[in-house]
Design an enzyme around this catalytic site. Structure first.
Site, mmCIF file in Angstrom:
data_model
loop_
_atom_site.group_PDB
_atom_site.id
_atom_site.type_symbol
_atom_site.label_atom_id
_atom_site.label_comp_id
_atom_site.label_asym_id
_atom_site.label_seq_id
_atom_site.Cartn_x
_atom_site.Cartn_y
_atom_site.Cartn_z
ATOM 1 N N GLU A 1 45.655 34.122 42.457
ATOM 2 C CA GLU A 1 44.422 34.810 42.048
ATOM 3 C C GLU A 1 43.939 35.802 43.106
ATOM 4 O OE1 GLU A 1 41.960 33.643 39.207
ATOM 5 O OE2 GLU A 1 43.920 33.183 38.339
ATOM 6 N N GLU B 1 38.082 40.802 41.507
ATOM 7 C CA GLU B 1 39.117 41.206 40.561
ATOM 8 C C GLU B 1 39.325 42.716 40.632
ATOM 9 O OE1 GLU B 1 39.802 41.084 35.693
ATOM 10 O OE2 GLU B 1 37.937 40.352 36.598
#
Length: 280
Positions: free
Chosen positions: A139, A148
């Site tokens: 991640e 992100e």
């Protein structure tokens, strides 16, 4: 003479009560709101809940808030600083996470959730931590990213959730070590950890203590990650829990393979067999 006879009868009566108590104490049968006294009798008050109380809300029982919880210190005996820093070392010096994620903050986050990395057998604990770090590594790109990529341009607002309504101007895109997304997750995580997740979602990318707490929170309370490993469902079930249809059942086999590769690597480092059911 009469007084001696009464004394003898009194002693006998006490002995009978004690004997009765010892027998009935094996199965008091008291309701949950009553104490089982040292003599095996049910009731309330100090005579029942005081010295010798065997079951129920005894006076010497710790309250739920102070009752001992599993000792999470075992996490540091499995994941040491060298293990953590080895992941961090793969991040380029220009990465936002390079000087953001720390081993100390991880241990503090682990300590906040008893049972994390300490449940089941020693092998279970190792597999759980290997699985957790496999997802974290994927991640964050080995602790490179705090947010992100391109997340600010994505819409993660569920307008049909009345309990955790989106705040105008706030973005609920992926942030943190296991990237937290959606307003409901920010709201619940904030309630549990102690920050305003709906009004200040950016804190997950600003405070390293919060970002690692949200990762362990998600693993323990909002996904099936912890349960999947401890119950023997396998690593594949944790992928399904973390990213579901986006990756599983043909959604993105390449990312599934990457997660599995990290998991097997960490299992090898921790000296534990990865088990079966690795893919989702």
């Amino acid at each position: 003479m009469e007084s001696e006879r009464r004394r003898a009868l009194l002693v006998l009566a006490v002995e009978i009560v004690v004997l009765f108590g010892r027998v009935s104490a094996r199965d008091c049968g008291c309701s949950s709101d009553l104490c089982c006294s040292r003599y095996g009798l049910c009731g309330t008050g100090n005579d029942f809940c005081g010295t010798g109380c065997q079951q129920g809300p005894c006076n010497n029982n710790p309250t739920p808030s102070t009752r001992p919880t599993p000792n999470p210190s075992g996490v540091s005996s499995i994941i040491d600083k060298d293990f953590f820093d080895a992941i961090l070392s793969a991040a380029d010096t220009s990465c936002a996470g390079k000087n953001f994620y720390t081993y100390a903050h991880f241990i503090n986050a682990a300590n906040a959730y008893p049972g994390f990395g300490t449940s089941g057998s020693s092998d279970d604990a190792k597999r759980e931590l290997a699985a957790f770090f496999a997802h974290v590594t994927h991640e964050t790109g080995s602790f490179c990213y705090v947010e992100e990529i391109g997340g600010a341009q994505k819409d993660y607002c569920d307008e049909n959730n009345p309990l955790y309504s989106c705040v105008p101007g706030k973005g609920y895109f992926g942030r943190g070590a296991i990237q937290l997304t959606w307003n409901s997750n920010y709201g619940r995580a904030g309630e549990d950890i102690g920050f305003d997740g709906l009004n200040e979602p950016e804190k997950v990318a600003q405070d390293p203590a919060i970002t690692l707490r949200t990762a362990v929170w998600f693993w323990m309370k909002n996904s099936n990650g912890h349960t999947a490993i401890i119950s023997g469902q396998g690593f594949g079930a944790t992928i399904q829990s973390v990213n579901g249809p986006k990756e599983c059942d043909g959604g993105n086999p390449n990312t599934v393979d990457k997660r599995i590769t990290y998991y097997k690597h960490y299992c090898q480092k921790l000296g534990v067999d990865p088990g079966s059911n690795l893919s989702c």
